[in-house]
Design a protein around this motif. Structure first.
Motif, PDB file in Angstrom:
ATOM      1  N   VAL A  15      20.585  -8.994 -19.949  1.00 40.35           N
ATOM      2  CA  VAL A  15      19.297  -8.233 -18.831  1.00 40.35           C
ATOM      3  C   VAL A  15      20.096  -8.544 -17.354  1.00 40.35           C
ATOM      4  O   VAL A  15      20.503  -9.518 -17.675  1.00 40.35           O
ATOM      5  N   PRO A  16      20.183  -7.003 -17.090  1.00 40.99           N
ATOM      6  CA  PRO A  16      21.039  -7.040 -15.767  1.00 40.99           C
ATOM      7  C   PRO A  16      19.743  -7.523 -14.758  1.00 40.99           C
ATOM      8  O   PRO A  16      18.782  -8.064 -14.441  1.00 40.99           O
ATOM      9  N   SER A  17      21.136  -8.317 -13.847  1.00 40.55           N
ATOM     10  CA  SER A  17      20.329  -9.029 -13.154  1.00 40.55           C
ATOM     11  C   SER A  17      19.789  -8.239 -12.071  1.00 40.55           C
ATOM     12  O   SER A  17      18.380  -8.794 -11.719  1.00 40.55           O
ATOM     13  N   VAL A  18      19.749  -7.045 -11.496  1.00 41.39           N
ATOM     14  CA  VAL A  18      19.231  -6.101 -10.852  1.00 41.39           C
ATOM     15  C   VAL A  18      17.964  -5.754 -11.397  1.00 41.39           C
ATOM     16  O   VAL A  18      16.464  -5.986 -10.519  1.00 41.39           O
ATOM     17  N   LEU A  19      17.402  -6.055 -12.548  1.00 40.08           N
ATOM     18  CA  LEU A  19      16.400  -5.186 -13.575  1.00 40.08           C
ATOM     19  C   LEU A  19      15.581  -6.904 -13.271  1.00 40.08           C
ATOM     20  O   LEU A  19      14.452  -6.309 -13.142  1.00 40.08           O
ATOM     21  N   ARG A  20      16.121  -7.964 -13.531  1.00 43.56           N
ATOM     22  CA  ARG A  20      15.608  -9.383 -13.775  1.00 43.56           C
ATOM     23  C   ARG A  20      15.101  -9.309 -12.558  1.00 43.56           C
ATOM     24  O   ARG A  20      13.682 -10.005 -12.005  1.00 43.56           O
ATOM     25  N   ARG A  21      15.272  -9.376 -11.807  1.00 39.08           N
ATOM     26  CA  ARG A  21      14.817 -10.012 -10.310  1.00 39.08           C
ATOM     27  C   ARG A  21      14.248  -8.850  -9.448  1.00 39.08           C
ATOM     28  O   ARG A  21      13.310  -8.951  -8.662  1.00 39.08           O
ATOM     29  N   SER A  22      14.237  -7.416  -9.606  1.00 44.07           N
ATOM     30  CA  SER A  22      13.161  -6.352  -9.650  1.00 44.07           C
ATOM     31  C   SER A  22      11.785  -6.899 -10.087  1.00 44.07           C
ATOM     32  O   SER A  22      11.386  -6.479  -9.436  1.00 44.07           O
ATOM     33  N   VAL A  23      11.942  -7.434 -11.713  1.00 42.89           N
ATOM     34  CA  VAL A  23      10.471  -7.465 -12.373  1.00 42.89           C
ATOM     35  C   VAL A  23      10.146  -8.955 -11.173  1.00 42.89           C
ATOM     36  O   VAL A  23       9.012  -9.281 -11.089  1.00 42.89           O
ATOM     37  N   ASP A  24      10.739 -10.544 -11.283  1.00 42.94           N
ATOM     38  CA  ASP A  24      10.472 -11.266  -9.951  1.00 42.94           C
ATOM     39  C   ASP A  24       9.319 -11.640  -9.429  1.00 42.94           C
ATOM     40  O   ASP A  24       9.058 -11.267  -8.988  1.00 42.94           O
ATOM     41  N   LEU A  25      10.378 -10.126  -8.627  1.00 46.94           N
ATOM     42  CA  LEU A  25       9.354  -9.241  -7.310  1.00 46.94           C
ATOM     43  C   LEU A  25       8.222  -8.222  -7.366  1.00 46.94           C
ATOM     44  O   LEU A  25       7.415  -9.292  -6.958  1.00 46.94           O
ATOM     45  N   LEU A  55      16.038  -5.199  -2.803  1.00 49.13           N
ATOM     46  CA  LEU A  55      14.989  -4.227  -4.046  1.00 49.13           C
ATOM     47  C   LEU A  55      13.517  -3.657  -3.603  1.00 49.13           C
ATOM     48  O   LEU A  55      13.185  -2.863  -4.110  1.00 49.13           O
ATOM     49  N   ALA A  56      13.380  -4.774  -2.724  1.00 49.37           N
ATOM     50  CA  ALA A  56      12.190  -4.187  -1.736  1.00 49.37           C
ATOM     51  C   ALA A  56      12.025  -2.673  -1.465  1.00 49.37           C
ATOM     52  O   ALA A  56      11.201  -2.332  -1.638  1.00 49.37           O
ATOM     53  N   MET A  57      12.685  -2.110  -0.208  1.00 46.47           N
ATOM     54  CA  MET A  57      13.095  -1.203  -0.167  1.00 46.47           C
ATOM     55  C   MET A  57      13.535  -0.176  -1.234  1.00 46.47           C
ATOM     56  O   MET A  57      13.207   1.214  -1.743  1.00 46.47           O
ATOM     57  N   ASP A  58      14.612  -0.661  -2.523  1.00 47.12           N
ATOM     58  CA  ASP A  58      14.905   0.266  -3.333  1.00 47.12           C
ATOM     59  C   ASP A  58      13.333   0.375  -4.348  1.00 47.12           C
ATOM     60  O   ASP A  58      13.278   1.811  -4.752  1.00 47.12           O
ATOM     61  N   LEU A  59      12.569  -0.526  -4.423  1.00 50.52           N
ATOM     62  CA  LEU A  59      11.690   0.009  -5.639  1.00 50.52           C
ATOM     63  C   LEU A  59      10.235   0.763  -4.275  1.00 50.52           C
ATOM     64  O   LEU A  59       9.845   1.457  -4.853  1.00 50.52           O
ATOM     65  N   VAL A  60      10.240   0.902  -3.632  1.00 45.38           N
ATOM     66  CA  VAL A  60       9.241   1.610  -2.767  1.00 45.38           C
ATOM     67  C   VAL A  60      10.184   3.326  -2.756  1.00 45.38           C
ATOM     68  O   VAL A  60       9.221   4.045  -3.347  1.00 45.38           O
ATOM     69  N   THR A  61      11.059   3.165  -2.881  1.00 44.87           N
ATOM     70  CA  THR A  61      12.308   4.283  -3.442  1.00 44.87           C
ATOM     71  C   THR A  61      11.763   4.966  -4.247  1.00 44.87           C
ATOM     72  O   THR A  61      11.537   6.362  -4.724  1.00 44.87           O
ATOM     73  N   LEU A  62      11.428   4.049  -5.410  1.00 44.97           N
ATOM     74  CA  LEU A  62      11.270   4.495  -6.103  1.00 44.97           C
ATOM     75  C   LEU A  62       9.956   4.967  -6.557  1.00 44.97           C
ATOM     76  O   LEU A  62       8.869   5.613  -7.942  1.00 44.97           O
ATOM     77  N   GLY A  63       8.887   4.384  -6.315  1.00 48.05           N
ATOM     78  CA  GLY A  63       7.457   4.495  -6.905  1.00 48.05           C
ATOM     79  C   GLY A  63       6.980   3.397  -6.490  1.00 48.05           C
ATOM     80  O   GLY A  63       5.337   3.156  -7.198  1.00 48.05           O
ATOM     81  N   PHE A  64       7.439   2.135  -7.337  1.00 52.41           N
ATOM     82  CA  PHE A  64       7.343   0.989  -7.981  1.00 52.41           C
ATOM     83  C   PHE A  64       6.324   0.361  -6.693  1.00 52.41           C
ATOM     84  O   PHE A  64       4.972  -0.203  -7.220  1.00 52.41           O
ATOM     85  N   LEU A  65       6.626   0.093  -5.521  1.00 49.29           N
ATOM     86  CA  LEU A  65       6.172  -0.162  -4.509  1.00 49.29           C
ATOM     87  C   LEU A  65       5.720   0.772  -3.227  1.00 49.29           C
ATOM     88  O   LEU A  65       5.764   1.611  -3.241  1.00 49.29           O
ATOM     89  N   THR A  66       4.444   0.110  -2.659  1.00 42.37           N
ATOM     90  CA  THR A  66       4.363   1.157  -0.680  1.00 42.37           C
ATOM     91  C   THR A  66       4.527  -0.226   0.033  1.00 42.37           C
ATOM     92  O   THR A  66       4.534  -1.020  -0.260  1.00 42.37           O
TER      93      THR A  66
END
Length: 259
Positions: A15-25, A55-66
């Motif tokens: 599993v790509p590390s960026v995906l694993r880390r995003s889920v961890d977050l 990662l947090a900023m990327d997840l904000v951009t995608l709508g997963f975080l605010t």
């Protein structure tokens, strides 16, 4: 939280590390910590501060975080949107609700709905996805959206009991290595699962409560699930509650199958 178990890490190696880390977050958030700072995300995830910030900023951009004006993060609108098209919500929970309410009315006890948090035995826990409480029911610590080790809950044992023999074997191997299994009454894991398979329900006693759970017959229209009751020990009547529970589980299954 980051995955540390060696067997689980082996499963995740491709599993790509960026995906694993995003889920961890994302998994850092829970009902008691619904907004977190970067420092808190670093502490909870175990990830480097630079990675958490990116990662947090990327997840904000995608709508997963605010992100609030005070630089605190919370689960975003996209997660809410996706949750409502999950089969857990759109079919299982929606169709089970009326039957769970009737079960509460008939029993006067807490009623819970649970599913597996993962299809893989290495990662699976019991996830509470629905509940009905009322003034007659005993106070419990269970809450919707919470995970529990499968063998420590009646709902979890009911869920494990209907999995394939291969799945159960993989899970039991994991349970033997994992102190978080937290077995009630120090029961043998295999015996606990066999009891459910032979009797059609699971049973766990604590000092103040008794928990019952039975699998909901499976359907291609919804995920595997289990229905449970938690009652005060002084009101415990297994001969009355088990038939009520099994009848309700069948009613839920029939309702789902019609959709």
């Amino acid at each position: 939280m980051p995955i540390e178990d060696s067997a689980e890490a082996e499963r995740l190696k491709d599993v790509p590390s960026v995906l694993r880390r995003s889920v961890d977050l994302l998994r850092c958030f829970d009902v008691d910590a619904d907004t977190l700072s970067v420092s808190e995300l670093v502490e909870r995830s175990g990830l480097p501060r630079s990675s958490v910030h990116r990662l947090a900023m990327d997840l904000v951009t995608l709508g997963f975080l605010t992100r609030s004006s005070r630089a605190r993060y919370s689960i975003g609108a996209l997660m809410f949107e996706l949750g409502h098209v999950s089969l857990i919500h759109s079919r299982l929970r929606t169709l089970a609700q009326v039957h769970m309410t009737r079960l509460y009315d008939a029993s006067g006890e807490n009623v819970f709905l649970g599913v597996l948090s993962s299809d893989l035995p290495e990662f699976a826990a019991m996830l509470n996805v629905g509940q009905v409480r009322g003034p007659r029911s005993v106070t419990t610590s269970e809450r919707e959206g919470a995970r529990s080790p499968l063998l420590s809950t009646a709902l979890g044992r009911a869920l494990v009991s209907v999995q394939s023999d291969e799945w159960v074997e993989g899970f039991l191997q994991k349970a033997k290595r994992d102190a978080a299994a937290d077995l009630a009454n120090a029961e043998d894991p295999a015996d606990a699962i066999q009891f459910v398979r032979e009797n059609g329900y699971a049973k766990i006693f604590s000092e103040t409560t008794v928990s019952l759970a039975t699998p909901i017959p499976s359907s291609d229209s919804a995920p595997n699930a289990a229905l449970g009751i938690v009652a005060a020990r002084e009101r415990w009547d297994e001969h009355r509650l088990v038939p009520l529970l099994k009848t309700t589980a069948l009613a839920v299954a029939k309702n789902i199958a019609r959709k």
